[in-house]
Design a protein around this motif. Structure first.
Motif, PDB file in Angstrom:
ATOM      1  N   PRO A 173       0.954  -1.117  -0.111  1.00 13.78           N
ATOM      2  CA  PRO A 173      -0.002  -0.043   0.028  1.00 13.78           C
ATOM      3  C   PRO A 173       0.784   1.033   0.235  1.00 13.78           C
ATOM      4  N   LYS A 174       0.561   2.092  -0.725  1.00 18.36           N
ATOM      5  CA  LYS A 174       1.220   3.496  -0.942  1.00 18.36           C
ATOM      6  C   LYS A 174       0.393   4.429  -1.850  1.00 18.36           C
ATOM      7  N   GLU A 175       0.723   5.709  -1.456  1.00 17.95           N
ATOM      8  CA  GLU A 175      -0.039   6.603  -2.419  1.00 17.95           C
ATOM      9  C   GLU A 175       0.333   6.421  -3.931  1.00 17.95           C
ATOM     10  N   THR A 176      -0.448   6.845  -4.718  1.00 16.94           N
ATOM     11  CA  THR A 176      -0.098   6.764  -6.356  1.00 16.94           C
ATOM     12  C   THR A 176      -0.538   7.906  -6.951  1.00 16.94           C
ATOM     13  N   ILE A 177       0.305   8.157  -7.676  1.00 15.00           N
ATOM     14  CA  ILE A 177       0.324   9.485  -8.667  1.00 15.00           C
ATOM     15  C   ILE A 177       0.164   8.969  -9.959  1.00 15.00           C
ATOM     16  N   VAL A 178      -0.980   9.417 -10.647  1.00 15.55           N
ATOM     17  CA  VAL A 178      -1.077   9.329 -12.211  1.00 15.55           C
ATOM     18  C   VAL A 178      -0.646  10.403 -12.914  1.00 15.55           C
ATOM     19  N   LEU A 179       0.490  10.236 -13.697  1.00 14.31           N
ATOM     20  CA  LEU A 179       1.129  11.467 -14.116  1.00 14.31           C
ATOM     21  C   LEU A 179       0.737  11.528 -15.829  1.00 14.31           C
ATOM     22  N   ASP A 180       0.111  12.606 -16.377  1.00 14.91           N
ATOM     23  CA  ASP A 180      -0.267  12.528 -17.763  1.00 14.91           C
ATOM     24  C   ASP A 180       1.002  13.581 -18.579  1.00 14.91           C
ATOM     25  N   VAL A 181       1.922  12.854 -18.887  1.00 14.88           N
ATOM     26  CA  VAL A 181       2.963  13.826 -19.674  1.00 14.88           C
ATOM     27  C   VAL A 181       2.513  14.334 -21.134  1.00 14.88           C
ATOM     28  N   GLY A 182       3.044  15.303 -21.427  1.00 16.46           N
ATOM     29  CA  GLY A 182       2.677  15.804 -22.989  1.00 16.46           C
ATOM     30  C   GLY A 182       1.277  15.855 -22.875  1.00 16.46           C
ATOM     31  N   ASP A 225     -10.748  27.835 -19.955  1.00 13.14           N
ATOM     32  CA  ASP A 225     -10.968  28.387 -18.531  1.00 13.14           C
ATOM     33  C   ASP A 225     -11.940  27.983 -17.772  1.00 13.14           C
ATOM     34  N   ASN A 226     -11.164  26.793 -17.024  1.00 12.58           N
ATOM     35  CA  ASN A 226     -11.776  26.088 -16.219  1.00 12.58           C
ATOM     36  C   ASN A 226     -10.744  25.527 -14.861  1.00 12.58           C
ATOM     37  N   ARG A 227     -11.351  25.891 -13.796  1.00 20.93           N
ATOM     38  CA  ARG A 227     -10.321  25.974 -12.676  1.00 20.93           C
ATOM     39  C   ARG A 227     -10.122  24.416 -12.398  1.00 20.93           C
ATOM     40  N   HIS A 228     -10.843  23.238 -12.911  1.00 15.60           N
ATOM     41  CA  HIS A 228     -10.697  21.905 -12.744  1.00 15.60           C
ATOM     42  C   HIS A 228      -9.823  21.382 -13.874  1.00 15.60           C
ATOM     43  N   ILE A 229      -9.538  22.184 -15.124  1.00  8.77           N
ATOM     44  CA  ILE A 229      -8.612  21.717 -16.055  1.00  8.77           C
ATOM     45  C   ILE A 229      -7.365  22.252 -15.849  1.00  8.77           C
ATOM     46  N   LEU A 230      -6.443  21.754 -15.090  1.00  4.77           N
ATOM     47  CA  LEU A 230      -5.057  22.400 -14.767  1.00  4.77           C
ATOM     48  C   LEU A 230      -3.901  21.734 -15.453  1.00  4.77           C
ATOM     49  N   VAL A 231      -2.703  22.370 -16.348  1.00  5.44           N
ATOM     50  CA  VAL A 231      -1.732  21.852 -16.877  1.00  5.44           C
ATOM     51  C   VAL A 231      -0.534  22.423 -16.308  1.00  5.44           C
ATOM     52  N   GLU A 232       0.185  21.700 -15.639  1.00 10.98           N
ATOM     53  CA  GLU A 232       1.711  22.426 -15.175  1.00 10.98           C
ATOM     54  C   GLU A 232       2.457  22.543 -16.646  1.00 10.98           C
ATOM     55  N   LYS A 233       3.114  23.551 -16.439  1.00  7.70           N
ATOM     56  CA  LYS A 233       4.100  23.754 -17.680  1.00  7.70           C
ATOM     57  C   LYS A 233       5.470  23.073 -17.315  1.00  7.70           C
ATOM     58  N   LEU A 234       5.554  21.896 -17.655  1.00  7.07           N
ATOM     59  CA  LEU A 234       6.723  21.006 -17.328  1.00  7.07           C
ATOM     60  C   LEU A 234       7.051  20.093 -18.491  1.00  7.07           C
ATOM     61  N   SER A 235       8.343  19.801 -18.700  1.00  6.34           N
ATOM     62  CA  SER A 235       8.612  18.699 -19.886  1.00  6.34           C
ATOM     63  C   SER A 235       8.230  17.442 -19.101  1.00  6.34           C
ATOM     64  N   ALA A 236       8.212  16.380 -19.922  1.00 11.06           N
ATOM     65  CA  ALA A 236       8.382  15.055 -19.530  1.00 11.06           C
ATOM     66  C   ALA A 236       9.347  14.745 -18.310  1.00 11.06           C
ATOM     67  N   VAL A 237      10.815  15.277 -18.633  1.00 12.34           N
ATOM     68  CA  VAL A 237      11.803  14.864 -17.867  1.00 12.34           C
ATOM     69  C   VAL A 237      11.486  15.766 -16.296  1.00 12.34           C
ATOM     70  N   GLU A 238      11.064  16.927 -16.374  1.00 14.91           N
ATOM     71  CA  GLU A 238      10.949  17.778 -15.422  1.00 14.91           C
ATOM     72  C   GLU A 238       9.713  17.246 -14.443  1.00 14.91           C
ATOM     73  N   SER A 239       8.819  16.585 -15.490  1.00 14.39           N
ATOM     74  CA  SER A 239       7.647  16.224 -14.563  1.00 14.39           C
ATOM     75  C   SER A 239       7.991  14.965 -13.704  1.00 14.39           C
ATOM     76  N   LEU A 240       8.974  14.116 -14.278  1.00 14.10           N
ATOM     77  CA  LEU A 240       9.449  12.950 -13.443  1.00 14.10           C
ATOM     78  C   LEU A 240      10.274  13.219 -12.331  1.00 14.10           C
ATOM     79  N   ASP A 241      11.044  14.418 -12.515  1.00  8.47           N
ATOM     80  CA  ASP A 241      11.872  15.026 -11.292  1.00  8.47           C
ATOM     81  C   ASP A 241      10.960  15.470 -10.232  1.00  8.47           C
ATOM     82  N   LYS A 242       9.945  16.278 -10.567  1.00  4.49           N
ATOM     83  CA  LYS A 242       8.805  16.581  -9.560  1.00  4.49           C
ATOM     84  C   LYS A 242       8.247  15.809  -8.705  1.00  4.49           C
TER      85      LYS A 242
END
Length: 267
Positions: A36-45, A88-105
């Motif tokens: 058991p552990k916290e899971t993050i689903v990361l959609d890159v690109g 313009d929807n507060r529920h649709i958020l996209v962080e400006k990160l490359s794939a590698v930057e996303s993995l680092d974070k």
């Protein structure tokens, strides 16, 4: 709308989102039974972020039906190079990160005992042609010495950043990703003559197993599909330690039921 927009490649239907959400929830549930552990689903690109938004809705719908559903954190990132329109929807958020930057974070960190504190599952829809991001998905969590990197046995047993990654789009031919580095297609290698056994694919060398999720591919649509041809597919690559059950590949896990997927509109 999809055919007018150059940045839009996949049509996110209710059937497909429901099926992918069910698959991910079942996978997380299976993994939580052993660790058991916290899971993050990361959609890159992620472009405009609609896939992550719809997936979150789909998972919430399953949670309303089943109180046991463990909803992961879902994060969408994109470096902005696709110039996809942002809503313009507060529920649709996209962080400006490359794939590698996303993995680092968002990649897991190891605790004092060498165990990952979180689990990362990566989604990538229509990776740019000729590029390969999957090597970054498969890189070790911690730095290793040269000796460890050169030994195949050690290499396949290293702790990796990503527990599983799922590629959406056209497979194997270089339209999405790279023929060899992403898909392990030996037909593009000059040294491969088609007679001898092909070399080990990069993902297999790093300890991952490929599973074509055909039951999902049958209910997805891309801008290039027509009545006679369906080009888009969904393919999972997961760590070899995770057994791929036939039900996982064919129907999305042990709890998935066909009537829940409403997949009667398959091509």
């Amino acid at each position: 709308e999809m055919r007018r927009r150059e940045d839009s490649y996949e049509l996110w239907t209710r059937d497909y989102i429901s099926g992918l959400a069910r698959y991910l929830l079942d996978r997380i549930d299976d993994m939580d039974h052993s660790s058991p552990k916290e899971t993050i689903v990361l959609d890159v690109g992620a472009g405009d972020g609609r896939l992550a938004y719809f997936l979150r809705q789909g998972m919430e719908e399953f949670r309303r039906k089943s109180s046991s559903a463990n909803i992961p954190s879902i994060v969408a990132t994109d470096d902005g190079s696709w110039r996809a329109p942002l809503y313009d929807n507060r529920h649709i958020l996209v962080e400006k990160l490359s794939a590698v930057e996303s993995l680092d974070k968002y990649g897991p960190r190891l605790d004092e005992d060498g165990n990952a504190k979180t689990r990362l599952i990566v989604l990538c829809s229509w990776m740019p042609p000729g590029q390969d991001w999957t090597a970054a998905f498969r890189r070790p969590i911690h730095n290793t010495d040269a000796k460890e990197r050169t030994e195949e046995g050690e290499r396949s047993n290293m702790k990796r950043l990503v527990e599983e990654y799922i590629l959406i789009g056209e497979a194997d031919d270089g339209t999405c990703g790279h023929h060899w580095h992403t898909w392990g297609n030996p037909n593009v290698l000059e040294e491969y003559d088609g007679v001898r056994a092909p070399p080990v694919a990069p993902y297999a060398r790093d300890g991952y197993t490929r599973a074509d999720l055909d039951w999902l591919s049958e209910i997805q649509f891309s801008r290039f599909d027509c009545r006679l041809s369906g080009e888009s597919s969904t393919v999972s690559f997961r760590r070899d330690g995770d057994i791929i059950h036939r039900g996982d590949v064919r129907r999305g896990g042990r709890k998935a039921e066909q009537d829940d997927l409403n997949a009667t509109s398959a091509r």
